[in-house]
Design a protein around this motif. Structure first.
Motif, short mmCIF file in Angstrom:
data_model
loop_
_atom_site.label_atom_id
_atom_site.label_comp_id
_atom_site.label_asym_id
_atom_site.label_seq_id
_atom_site.Cartn_x
_atom_site.Cartn_y
_atom_site.Cartn_z
N TRP A 84 0.82 -1.21 0.00
CA TRP A 84 0.00 0.00 0.00
C TRP A 84 0.85 1.26 0.00
N ASN B 281 -16.46 -3.36 1.38
CA ASN B 281 -15.90 -2.09 1.87
C ASN B 281 -16.91 -1.36 2.74
N GLN C 82 -8.85 -8.50 -7.96
CA GLN C 82 -8.21 -7.19 -7.84
C GLN C 82 -7.29 -6.92 -9.02
N TRP D 108 -2.25 -6.40 -3.74
CA TRP D 108 -2.43 -5.79 -2.42
C TRP D 108 -3.09 -6.78 -1.47
N THR D 109 -2.85 -6.59 -0.19
CA THR D 109 -3.61 -7.32 0.83
C THR D 109 -4.81 -6.45 1.19
N VAL D 110 -5.99 -6.87 0.72
CA VAL D 110 -7.16 -5.99 0.75
C VAL D 110 -8.16 -6.45 1.81
N ILE E 290 -11.60 -3.51 -7.18
CA ILE E 290 -12.13 -4.82 -6.80
C ILE E 290 -13.38 -5.07 -7.65
N LEU F 139 -11.61 -6.72 2.91
CA LEU F 139 -12.85 -6.58 2.12
C LEU F 139 -14.03 -6.06 2.93
N TYR G 248 -9.94 1.46 -1.98
CA TYR G 248 -10.11 0.77 -3.26
C TYR G 248 -11.49 1.07 -3.81
N PHE H 63 -3.71 2.05 -6.22
CA PHE H 63 -4.55 1.26 -5.33
C PHE H 63 -5.45 0.38 -6.19
N PRO H 64 -6.13 -0.60 -5.60
CA PRO H 64 -6.81 -1.59 -6.44
C PRO H 64 -8.26 -1.25 -6.82
N GLY I 58 -11.86 1.25 3.26
CA GLY I 58 -10.78 0.68 2.46
C GLY I 58 -10.43 1.57 1.29
#
Length: 829
Positions: A444, A525, A466, A484-486, A453, A488, A532, A450-451, A530
């Protein structure tokens, strides 16, 4: 001894100071003459010699005219300075006060119709060297003792309280250096005074500060929760505006003890002052002496302007956060600036501001204010503030705010009066939460962007993928390498109607499937915490929109705002048709929350602007906007009775602004009438602060013929640097003025480049004048214009502006037919 008169671009090693010596203490004696606009003095620096050296290198700007310089060392017998020895450097110098809002500079004000001056500092990032020869890098912390010599009728301020202050008596005994300086002060017949300040804790050069001028002050005290100490708080400004600082002082009173409690670390200084000035680059967190521009710190106590108060409270809360996060513990180098600014933005825009002013719904408004991230002098950008604040907010929500703040406290305690890197903060939060925060956060803050989704529905639940989000379409393979480690944060509804939020759900790979009951409402989200965008199928988006419109919806205010922001941005990126946004807005036309209406207005403005030259679309789009906002104005009116809730005040303000955007005839007539009455009589009773902007916007539209008279360069020479950029950003917001900006900038480029030579503001001017373009031909002309220019000072701003133009062109091409069709159907209905 040599001085490193470096340029601003110091990211390369050749611009870094040698590591063979380290300053431990500065003793600075400085005189200021506000009539001749000169200053000077001498600095004595105590050094630890870490390696044998034959030359001492430090930072010094070309602005300083150096006088005598000397070096003393504890090891007299050596030609070189041996490792482990102590040395002392003394340098005399003089200079003119700058006119650039950096270094030690002058600012003007009016007293009885006469222009007078005061002087102040702005050292971040690399301008301490413009006021004193020093080791001007953040990791080279040292203590400071500052003595200021000034005209007797002025006030001296610095980081610490005054230890002593006395009028200069030539018959008194002084040490040789000070006596020589005093004997040679300009205008010897003037009465001078000497103010000596207490010694500071170890600190980086960029937060050292002082000011001299005819300042008045307001004062209060606060009892701190940990130490029990009574801390004096003062607000300084020129006498004509000092009463407008009361609200800022009240904010400081509320947040300073709260921060001490949150961080579990005593506020380390004996006082905290705030100084409001006319010329300043926003605000600066100098330790013990916050300095900010009047517009960011002052508000008329007789007129309750909610927007102004909220901005002031956010600014002051942000700067006070730095008294711990940034000032006690400081980043090692400027590539970690986001660590400072992101955290202070989070605290000042959400966590602490929300605790002090819960009625402002700051957690929801954070979604609209910090949704996107977008050489050292250019590091103060979206990455440092918006993206970093959003990333830290996401982390806080994922692990829990209590554990997040506890981890911050552990981090600060581990690096008191020292320097740090990002990993140190992650280690502190890992210790408090038991999570591997570095693994969660690494991409991040080390990877661009940034992603996005993308959610598709299957028989087993939802399939989530992603990809890197780009505002001009799908990324290519190289641009899409980051995973990324997202978090959710999946919201679902149980059979009995209860809401469940799964905060443990992480997307740690390109794509995965999560079990969700497709027959019930769900959303990713939750709370929009978040960083994203989420892309649903059109059918799911419609279901979420309809549910969100209900009075008892399972989706929160932040969810509604986040959904609207996502759809707006995704439509601009070509990932969903623009009619998805218009459908959503149409479904929500009975919305009652002002923050949602603000988001609606912003999203519609983002459609109007690209199509302002397309008359048919513009006419129809204005009609749609009128249909949304004019009924609100008819219901709420234009006046602001006392005792109203903040929500109602803001809703009326947004309604009037929206009706103006839609060119509503009734609202235009009313606002123009109020403006004309004000111009004829000077009576501002019909111009409440919260709707002054739409009133002025309306008046400006009918006076558009004056634009060409405003743009000759000569009148701009009288404006202050900050006001020049403010002027151009105001024109950039005016559709009639935008076509004139870049040609004018081209014609006067040499003058602008010269005047802004020592200021950060040239990049802002470039942004304002270039990003307004909207055709391929104009884009190519701009690119060609800058091809032979030295763009070092504004390369990032120029690149972003050109990217904005390209994205706007692509948006017009792919959305024109869709927008025409939707508006035609809406008009037929």
């Amino acid at each position: 001894m040599s001085t490193n008169r470096s340029s601003k671009t110091i990211s390369q090693n050749k611009y870094r100071l040698p590591t063979n010596v380290k300053p431990s203490h500065y003793d600075l004696t400085l005189w200021t003459d506000l009539e001749s606009l000169e200053f000077g003095g001498f600095v004595t620096v105590d050094l630890d010699i870490l390696e044998e050296v034959s030359a001492i290198v430090l930072n010094c700007s070309d602005d300083l005219k150096l006088g005598d310089a000397s070096v003393r060392c504890s090891a007299h017998e050596h030609a070189a300075l041996p490792a482990g020895s102590k040395a002392q450097v003394k340098i005399f110098y003089t200079a003119m006060l700058r006119d650039s809002m950096t270094g030690y500079y002058k600012s003007a004000w009016q007293r009885d119709g006469k222009t007078e001056h005061y002087a102040l500092t702005q050292f971040q990032p690399t301008d301490a060297r413009a006021a004193v020869p020093c080791w001007d890098e953040p990791q080279l912390k040292a203590t400071w003792t500052i003595t200021m010599i000034s005209k007797a009728e002025t006030v001296n301020l610095s980081n610490m309280p005054a230890e002593s202050e006395a009028l200069y008596d030539p018959s008194s005994a002084f040490d040789t250096n000070l006596a020589t300086l005093l004997a040679n002060l300009p205008k010897k017949n003037a009465q001078w005074k000497i103010t000596k300040f207490q010694k500071t804790p170890p600190m980086s050069s960029y937060i050292v500060a002082w000011a001299n001028g005819p300042f008045a002050h307001l004062e209060t005290t606060v009892v701190m929760p940990l130490s029990g100490r009574t801390i004096p708080l003062r607000f300084y400004a020129t006498p004509d505006i000092i009463e407008q600082g009361q609200f800022s002082l009240e904010v400081t009173t509320k947040v300073l003890p709260l921060y001490e409690k949150i961080f579990d670390i005593e506020y380390p200084l004996p006082k905290l002052d705030t100084l409001a000035v006319n010329d300043c680059l926003g605000a600066m967190e100098n330790w013990g002496l916050i300095i900010g521009r009047t517009i960011h710190l002052l508000t008329d106590p007789k007129k309750v302007d909610i927007a102004s108060r909220r901005a002031i409270a956010g600014m002051q809360t942000h700067e006070v956060a730095h008294m711990w996060f940034g000032n006690i513990t400081t980043m090692e180098w400027w590539d970690n600036l986001y660590l400072n600014e992101g955290f202070a933005t989070l605290m000042g825009s959400a966590i602490v501001l929300g605790e002090v002013f819960p009625e402002w719904e700051v957690n929801a408004s954070f979604v609209t204010e910090c949704p996107d991230p977008n050489s050292i002098s250019q590091i103060f950008d979206g990455l440092a503030y918006s993206k970093a604040a959003s990333v830290l907010r996401m982390l806080s929500e994922y692990i829990g705010e209590e554990q997040f703040l506890k981890g911050v406290s552990l981090y600060l305690k581990a690096h008191l009066y020292g320097n740090s890197v990002t990993r140190d903060l992650w280690d502190g939060i890992s210790a408090s939460s038991g999570q591997n925060v570095a693994r969660l956060m690494n991409n991040w803050i080390t990877k661009i962007g940034f992603p996005l989704i993308t959610v598709t529905e299957t028989s087993d639940g939802i399939h989530v993928r992603q990809d890197r989000y780009l505002d001009d379409g799908a990324p290519n393979e190289k641009e899409n390498e980051t995973i990324w480690t997202v978090p959710l944060a999946i919201l679902t509804v149980t059979e009995n109607g209860e809401v469940h939020i799964d905060k443990t759900a992480l997307l740690e790979e390109r794509e995965n499937t999560f079990a969700v009951d497709m027959s019930r409402d769900f959303k990713l989200n939750t709370g929009t915490t978040g960083l994203y965008r989420v892309l649903y199928t059109p059918e799911r988006l419609s279901k979420i929109a309809i549910e969100a419109a209900k009075g008892d919806s399972v989706f929160s205010l932040s969810d509604r705002i986040g959904l609207l922001c996502d759809v707006s941005e995704l439509s601009h990126a070509g990932l969903t048709p623009v009619n998805s946004l218009l459908n959503l807005v149409d479904i929500w036309r009975n919305e009652t929350n002002h923050l949602v209406w603000v988001s609606i207005l912003n999203s519609l403005r983002d459609i109007i602007r690209p199509f302002e030259d397309h008359s048919q679309i513009n006419t129809s789009l204005c009609a749609f906007i009128r249909s949304l906002f004019a009924p609100l104005v008819q219901r709420l009116g234009y006046d602001f009775p006392g005792g109203e809730s903040i929500a109602m005040v803001q809703l009326r303000k947004t309604a009037v602004s929206g009706a103006v955007e839609g060119r509503d005839d009734s609202v235009t007539r009313e606002l123009l009438s109020r403006f004309q009455h004000y111009m004829k009589t000077g009576d501002s009773a019909g111009m409440p602060p919260d709707i002054k902007m739409p009133i002025f916007t309306t008046a400006a539209r009918v006076q558009s013929t004056l634009l060409t008279e405003m743009l000759p360069y000569r009148p701009l020479e009288a404006l202050k640097i900050w006001d020049v950029t403010t002027f151009f950003w105001g024109l950039e917001a005016n559709s009639l003025a935008r076509p004139l900006l870049f040609p004018f900038f081209q014609d006067n480029y040499d003058a602008f480049s010269k005047r802004f030579a020592t200021s950060f503001m040239l990049k802002s001017l470039v942004s304002a004048c270039v990003r307004s373009l909207s055709t391929q031909e104009a884009h190519d002309d701009a690119q060609a214009f800058f091809a032979d220019k030295d763009t070092t000072r504004y390369s990032m701003a120029l690149a972003r502006a050109l990217e904005t133009i390209r994205a706007r062109i692509a948006y017009i091409e792919r959305s024109e037919n869709d927008l025409c069709d939707w508006l035609t159907r809406w008009e037929q209905q």
